[in-house]
Motif scaffolding. Sequence first.
Motif, PDB file in Angstrom:
ATOM      1  N   ASP A 134      -6.696   2.039   6.494  1.00 29.68           N
ATOM      2  CA  ASP A 134      -6.846   3.253   5.690  1.00 29.68           C
ATOM      3  C   ASP A 134      -6.754   4.447   6.635  1.00 29.68           C
ATOM      4  OD1 ASP A 134      -7.199   4.846   3.527  1.00 29.68           O
ATOM      5  OD2 ASP A 134      -9.224   4.173   3.044  1.00 29.68           O
ATOM      6  N   SER A 173      -9.278   0.324 -10.277  1.00 26.65           N
ATOM      7  CA  SER A 173      -8.934   1.741 -10.320  1.00 26.65           C
ATOM      8  C   SER A 173     -10.077   2.658  -9.912  1.00 26.65           C
ATOM      9  CB  SER A 173      -8.459   2.111 -11.729  1.00 26.65           C
ATOM     10  OG  SER A 173      -9.482   1.869 -12.673  1.00 26.65           O
ATOM     11  N   ARG A 178     -10.935   4.233  -4.080  1.00 30.62           N
ATOM     12  CA  ARG A 178     -10.066   5.287  -3.563  1.00 30.62           C
ATOM     13  C   ARG A 178      -9.758   5.032  -2.095  1.00 30.62           C
ATOM     14  NH1 ARG A 178      -9.910   5.782  -8.165  1.00 30.62           N
ATOM     15  NH2 ARG A 178     -10.115   7.670  -9.466  1.00 30.62           N
ATOM     16  N   PHE A 179      -8.522   5.393  -1.709  1.00 29.75           N
ATOM     17  CA  PHE A 179      -8.051   5.286  -0.329  1.00 29.75           C
ATOM     18  C   PHE A 179      -7.495   6.639   0.097  1.00 29.75           C
ATOM     19  CE2 PHE A 179      -7.585   1.219  -2.463  1.00 29.75           C
ATOM     20  CZ  PHE A 179      -8.132   0.314  -1.573  1.00 29.75           C
ATOM     21  N   ASN A 180      -7.197   6.751   1.382  1.00 27.21           N
ATOM     22  CA  ASN A 180      -6.652   7.996   1.921  1.00 27.21           C
ATOM     23  C   ASN A 180      -5.490   7.659   2.854  1.00 27.21           C
ATOM     24  OD1 ASN A 180      -6.093  10.455   3.041  1.00 27.21           O
ATOM     25  ND2 ASN A 180      -8.203  10.943   3.614  1.00 27.21           N
ATOM     26  N   GLY A 209      -7.108   1.216  -6.680  1.00 29.03           N
ATOM     27  CA  GLY A 209      -6.728   2.615  -6.634  1.00 29.03           C
ATOM     28  C   GLY A 209      -6.133   3.050  -7.959  1.00 29.03           C
ATOM     29  N   CYS A 222      -1.773   6.449  -2.524  1.00 27.74           N
ATOM     30  CA  CYS A 222      -3.065   5.893  -2.115  1.00 27.74           C
ATOM     31  C   CYS A 222      -3.524   4.753  -3.018  1.00 27.74           C
ATOM     32  CB  CYS A 222      -4.136   6.979  -2.053  1.00 27.74           C
ATOM     33  SG  CYS A 222      -3.723   8.342  -0.950  1.00 27.74           S
ATOM     34  N   THR A 223      -2.629   3.836  -3.320  1.00 27.99           N
ATOM     35  CA  THR A 223      -2.965   2.689  -4.150  1.00 27.99           C
ATOM     36  C   THR A 223      -2.513   1.397  -3.482  1.00 27.99           C
ATOM     37  OG1 THR A 223      -0.876   2.916  -5.343  1.00 27.99           O
ATOM     38  CG2 THR A 223      -2.805   3.959  -6.319  1.00 27.99           C
ATOM     39  N   CYS A 269       0.857  -1.188   0.000  1.00 25.78           N
ATOM     40  CA  CYS A 269       0.000   0.000   0.000  1.00 25.78           C
ATOM     41  C   CYS A 269       0.891   1.234   0.000  1.00 25.78           C
ATOM     42  CB  CYS A 269      -0.977   0.008   1.177  1.00 25.78           C
ATOM     43  SG  CYS A 269      -0.263   0.103   2.815  1.00 25.78           S
ATOM     44  N   THR A 320      -0.998  -2.730 -10.480  1.00 24.55           N
ATOM     45  CA  THR A 320      -1.859  -2.006  -9.537  1.00 24.55           C
ATOM     46  C   THR A 320      -3.145  -2.796  -9.340  1.00 24.55           C
ATOM     47  OG1 THR A 320      -0.922   0.107 -10.226  1.00 24.55           O
ATOM     48  CG2 THR A 320      -3.034   0.165  -9.082  1.00 24.55           C
ATOM     49  N   SER A 378     -12.405   8.174  -0.140  1.00 25.02           N
ATOM     50  CA  SER A 378     -12.880   6.875   0.336  1.00 25.02           C
ATOM     51  C   SER A 378     -14.037   6.448  -0.551  1.00 25.02           C
ATOM     52  CB  SER A 378     -13.326   6.957   1.796  1.00 25.02           C
ATOM     53  OG  SER A 378     -13.778   5.697   2.243  1.00 25.02           O
ATOM     54  N   ASN A 394      -6.767  10.887  -5.623  1.00 25.44           N
ATOM     55  CA  ASN A 394      -6.290   9.708  -4.892  1.00 25.44           C
ATOM     56  C   ASN A 394      -6.797   9.709  -3.458  1.00 25.44           C
ATOM     57  OD1 ASN A 394      -4.801   9.577  -7.227  1.00 25.44           O
ATOM     58  ND2 ASN A 394      -2.862   9.142  -6.233  1.00 25.44           N
TER      59      ASN A 394
END
Length: 755
Positions: free
Chosen positions: A198, A176, A179-181, A158, A142-143, A137, A155, A170, A167
């Motif tokens: 996360d 793809s 989304r993450f933070n 994300g 943020c992928t 991660c 990938t 949430s 990016n």
Amino acid sequence: MHLAPIANTRRFSRMFSSTRTSLAFLSLALALPSVARAQSYIFTTFAGQNNHASTDGTGVAAQFGKPGTIVMDASGNFYIADYSSNTIRKVTPAGVVTTFAGTANSAKITTDGTGTAASFGGPAGLAIDSSGNLYVCEYDDCTIRKITPTGVVTTLAGPSGALNLANYNSIDGTGSAARFNQPTALALDASNNLYVADNGNHTIRKVTPAGVVTTFVGAAGAIGTADGTGSAARFNEPTGIAFDSAGNLFVADSANGCIRKVTPAGVVTTFAGNKGNPGFANGTGAAAKFWEPNAIAFDAAGNLFVAGGRNHCIRKITPDAVVTTVAGSTLAGWLDGTGAAASFSYPQGLCFDTAGNLYITDAELNSTLRKMTPAGVVTTLAGQNGSYSVGSTNATGSAARFNRVQKLAVDTSGNVYAADNGNFIVRKITPAGVVTTLAGTAGFPGTIDGIGPAARFQSISGATADSSGNLYVVDSYKVRKITPTGTVSTIAGGTAGSADGTGPAAQFNTSGEIAVDSAGNLYLADTANNTIRKITSTGVVTTFAGSAGVSGSTNATGSAARFDYPIGITVDTSGNVYVGDNHGCLLRKITAAGVVTTLAGASVDSFGLDGTGTAARFDQITSLCTDSSGNLFATDNYDYTVRKITPAGVVTTVGGAVQAANHADGIGTNARFYNPTGIAVDPTGNLYVADADGNTIRKGTFDGTLAPPPPPPPPSSSSSSSGSGISGGGSPSEWFWCALCLLGLAKRFVKNRRN
């Protein structure tokens, strides 16, 4: 920036989701003008020794940037997420370190490929499946990435590509579309589902082998301590996760200072620690305390081990929630030994081998891989610990040692003076690199005036030298003078506040720099008061510009002007004062008459962009200096770069690369810095940079050439008359520039938390 506490120093305070504003900033990026080519400076290490780098080798010959999570494969090889180097490192059982994937010192970008052809955006967490596939991660991009045993990087979830505002979000979805933070840790269940801490969303996410992402527990953006089921539970920056043999997921809830337990059905309870009340205490359940626990790992007997973060130790929690300390103490250090005799500095990653030995990535000062036997004996397997780089040794060049050198000044003879804040001393370095201690005694803080070693310093935030060789420093709430012979006296200030007056009657509330003009007047960036103060040679203090306690970015004269957290300051030969106005992301100019204007930058938080005037962007100007031609040089601290600003406001990057933190000598943007916090220029135009996290002083020498031009900014958009649309096409370079501009919005939410 250190990784454990990357989860605590670089996070969002709220989410951004305005499409209209996003399009406006895309349009701004597309409209950026072309920029001048930067002068080329050759940066070398002038004094001190850095132990943070990305060097392959065996044992202590190897170097890591900031090693984070560690995992082990079936053959006993270890893999480490080397955050600041943007690489995945491999370590054999014999301690041979190689780079498995990614390219050291590259800028943060997500590119799929094989081995060193791939690139990462701040790898933070790792997991490994039974087939030897690694999962990574990326904290900054943020992928979630996948690496096969042969090094093929793809990938999984994300978006890939350059750093981008989108990016940081949430969004549940597939591949793809998710989304993450700022994700920090990974764990695999028995079905090869991947779970993600996360961090910036304060949630635990689930990713299936097909890349389908859902939110397992917690609610995006909702911070708290509540136990509960699914979205009813609350976390505060979850940083480490691990499964027990029964399929329960345990979470190091870092900012809450506790360890949480999550059943397969998503029921969250607090297992150990006093949630919301961090500290240090051994005990059972809620009687125990943790301070920013990072990584966690289970041994074969079901005991949970915790990397103590700010507790700088390794803790053990039995299945009955009894917490003890098995190695290290609450003091950061770099000693091998048994139990409490060993010391660590922000341990980041934990991993057990089949023999019950615990392997620990020791990140902040030490950048090493440590090994602890079941008997608690700690040794260093690979990397160079803090004793290689941190200390107070007086010597020449690389034989000298510093401890978080912060600010610099240069006298008319070319001697460099360094505020060595970790040692509480002021150092002098001759042009030949000979380092001595001018004032203070290493390891003894205070604010006592005196001669040489009898003086005491607390926390120096600024330094400047006058034409007579006197040094002036800002130390807590005082302005102090140090003569060439090391006699220290206080010329103004003493207590926190904002009061004009003479000597001790004056009050400051500052953590900013100081500068001196040709007449001997001092100018102080009174950071917390949002003002610029003037101090005459007789100690008379007045407010030169700004109004105490009132922030803003208004250009005006004297008290009608506004500043927002000014830190860097310098004076040119004409008596103009320049200020790095940090929360405003501006470079301000103040004439001798107190007229304030903006020379460069705009009140838009962004990664650094070269350009002229308001087209340029800064992140945080922590230090400024001026050469004899009136050019300004700035350390753009959180972009890890050195910037040049001409008197006409043309901004170029002359050292380092945006968001590429590391230690590497080189020409211009090929050089790397860890945490540049101070800059000074000598009479011949050489630059000196205080690289705080690298514990070094770097020297930049102009080689008389121009650096290669940066990627050209895109042409103006051919959008419709509405002014908010953009064309559907665009070259890769266009989207690269757009992405940098968009990400600047995300960084605004981070900055308020890190200052």
